[in-house]
Design an enzyme around this catalytic site. Sequence first.
Site, PDB file in Angstrom:
ATOM      1  N   LYS A   1       0.832  -1.208   0.000  1.00 34.21           N
ATOM      2  CA  LYS A   1       0.000   0.000   0.000  1.00 34.21           C
ATOM      3  C   LYS A   1       0.865   1.257   0.000  1.00 34.21           C
ATOM      4  O   LYS A   1       0.558   2.250  -0.674  1.00 34.21           O
ATOM      5  CB  LYS A   1      -0.908  -0.022   1.229  1.00 34.21           C
ATOM      6  CG  LYS A   1      -1.967   1.066   1.259  1.00 34.21           C
ATOM      7  CD  LYS A   1      -2.868   0.886   2.470  1.00 34.21           C
ATOM      8  CE  LYS A   1      -3.904   2.000   2.555  1.00 34.21           C
ATOM      9  NZ  LYS A   1      -4.767   1.846   3.760  1.00 34.21           N
TER      10      LYS A   1
ATOM     11  N   ASP B   1       5.096  -2.424  12.223  1.00 37.85           N
ATOM     12  CA  ASP B   1       3.747  -2.559  12.755  1.00 37.85           C
ATOM     13  C   ASP B   1       3.754  -1.896  14.121  1.00 37.85           C
ATOM     14  O   ASP B   1       4.319  -2.425  15.080  1.00 37.85           O
ATOM     15  CB  ASP B   1       3.377  -4.039  12.866  1.00 37.85           C
ATOM     16  CG  ASP B   1       1.981  -4.259  13.446  1.00 37.85           C
ATOM     17  OD1 ASP B   1       1.349  -3.268  13.888  1.00 37.85           O
ATOM     18  OD2 ASP B   1       1.537  -5.411  13.476  1.00 37.85           O
TER      19      ASP B   1
ATOM     20  N   ASN C   1       4.588  10.460  12.414  1.00 39.86           N
ATOM     21  CA  ASN C   1       3.367  10.817  11.704  1.00 39.86           C
ATOM     22  C   ASN C   1       2.249   9.783  11.847  1.00 39.86           C
ATOM     23  O   ASN C   1       1.074  10.129  11.820  1.00 39.86           O
ATOM     24  CB  ASN C   1       3.702  11.003  10.220  1.00 39.86           C
ATOM     25  CG  ASN C   1       2.473  11.113   9.352  1.00 39.86           C
ATOM     26  OD1 ASN C   1       1.792  12.137   9.329  1.00 39.86           O
ATOM     27  ND2 ASN C   1       2.158  10.042   8.624  1.00 39.86           N
TER      28      ASN C   1
ATOM     29  N   SER D   1       0.634  15.582  16.615  1.00 39.85           N
ATOM     30  CA  SER D   1      -0.454  15.484  17.580  1.00 39.85           C
ATOM     31  C   SER D   1      -1.742  15.844  16.846  1.00 39.85           C
ATOM     32  O   SER D   1      -1.907  15.507  15.674  1.00 39.85           O
ATOM     33  CB  SER D   1      -0.182  16.398  18.782  1.00 39.85           C
ATOM     34  OG  SER D   1      -1.225  16.336  19.717  1.00 39.85           O
TER      35      SER D   1
ATOM     36  N   TYR E   1      -8.298   8.727  21.965  1.00 40.02           N
ATOM     37  CA  TYR E   1      -7.525   9.464  20.963  1.00 40.02           C
ATOM     38  C   TYR E   1      -6.922  10.712  21.598  1.00 40.02           C
ATOM     39  O   TYR E   1      -5.734  11.016  21.402  1.00 40.02           O
ATOM     40  CB  TYR E   1      -8.432   9.846  19.799  1.00 40.02           C
ATOM     41  CG  TYR E   1      -7.740  10.589  18.681  1.00 40.02           C
ATOM     42  CD1 TYR E   1      -6.803   9.953  17.869  1.00 40.02           C
ATOM     43  CD2 TYR E   1      -8.039  11.929  18.408  1.00 40.02           C
ATOM     44  CE1 TYR E   1      -6.179  10.629  16.826  1.00 40.02           C
ATOM     45  CE2 TYR E   1      -7.429  12.606  17.372  1.00 40.02           C
ATOM     46  CZ  TYR E   1      -6.494  11.950  16.585  1.00 40.02           C
ATOM     47  OH  TYR E   1      -5.867  12.632  15.558  1.00 40.02           O
TER      48      TYR E   1
ATOM     49  N   LYS F   1      -2.892  11.865  21.938  1.00 43.32           N
ATOM     50  CA  LYS F   1      -2.382  13.068  21.290  1.00 43.32           C
ATOM     51  C   LYS F   1      -1.821  14.067  22.302  1.00 43.32           C
ATOM     52  O   LYS F   1      -0.892  14.817  21.988  1.00 43.32           O
ATOM     53  CB  LYS F   1      -3.482  13.699  20.426  1.00 43.32           C
ATOM     54  CG  LYS F   1      -3.823  12.850  19.212  1.00 43.32           C
ATOM     55  CD  LYS F   1      -2.606  12.678  18.331  1.00 43.32           C
ATOM     56  CE  LYS F   1      -2.683  11.611  17.306  1.00 43.32           C
ATOM     57  NZ  LYS F   1      -1.471  11.484  16.484  1.00 43.32           N
TER      58      LYS F   1
END
Length: 343
Positions: A85, A106, A134, A187, A213, A217
Amino acid sequence: MAMISQNPFQLTGRYAERNKWEVISGPGDSRPTGLQIIEDEGLIGAMSNKVVLITGVSSGMGPETVRAIASTGATIFATARNLDKAREALGDSLLETGRVHLLFMDQTDLSSVRACADEFRQQCDGKLNILINNAGVMKTPEGRTKDGFELQFGTNHLSHFLLFYLLKDLLLASSTPGFHSRVVNVSSVGHRDGPVRFDNLNLEGEYDGWAAYGQSKTANIYMATQIERLYGAQGLHGLSLSPGSFASPNLQKFCQDDMDAAQMDERMAKYFTNVQQGCATSVYGAVSKDLEGKGGLYLEGASVAGPVLGDYDRVEYGYNEWAFDREKEEKVWEVSKKLVGVE
């Protein structure tokens, strides 16, 4: 969505004016792209002696970050869990330059992070100037990494913490008076969804996708700031950022309804960018001369952001009150060391 009434503009830098609500108009507006940052910095072909490592390059802004940085002539190592991918996303023309190298990683498996760090060392000739963390997942259903950590905290924070820790000696050794090494943590404005829950990092019995989440972050910000505190004087700087919002079907697959609803809102529709603009703040953090020798900053809109003030909603510029807290930055560092097994 409530409109903003009393929030001062919180961005500074050469691109700040382009982010004002009076001038933004959605994807493709005057906000810079990653490639524009490189051009404006005069760095086309000018970084052939630099080595850059970028995680998460199979979709979203990862491939665009690689393309922008590749225009500098730097040697890039790019990681992905699905290499096929990633190859498709980057394209043959970029990979055939011989300056972009794919590495398998991974990030739900710390043994894979360790293996990737080892493979990188074998290929990098002892140099690493820029690390761009990233890769990420967003609002996933409750789950665990292969090491038993809450999926978003483990993937978004702990895997990047371990990768940095395993390679920090190269970053320190590669720093020069003319270009200090940089760690750039992607973030999100989503850090406002929750602080780090030190008492329940896995959110056992109270899982919420956005809260999970948010804490991951926030941890990205804490990590970058603590890098600055520990290593800034040695020429290694930590920066964190929000890239803004853009369509990223893979990242947003568990919250597509939220994204669709957001884009129906007039204010949100103006705030969204395209993916080429989405990578601009990462590129700015990685290469801008304005940031040379600086760290411990939170970036938005390819600018330096201050604290969000007054009345604000999810997309107003600035960082939340808990984003900078020395005690918590030091605590997340020590907890992370213990969780990933490093000293």
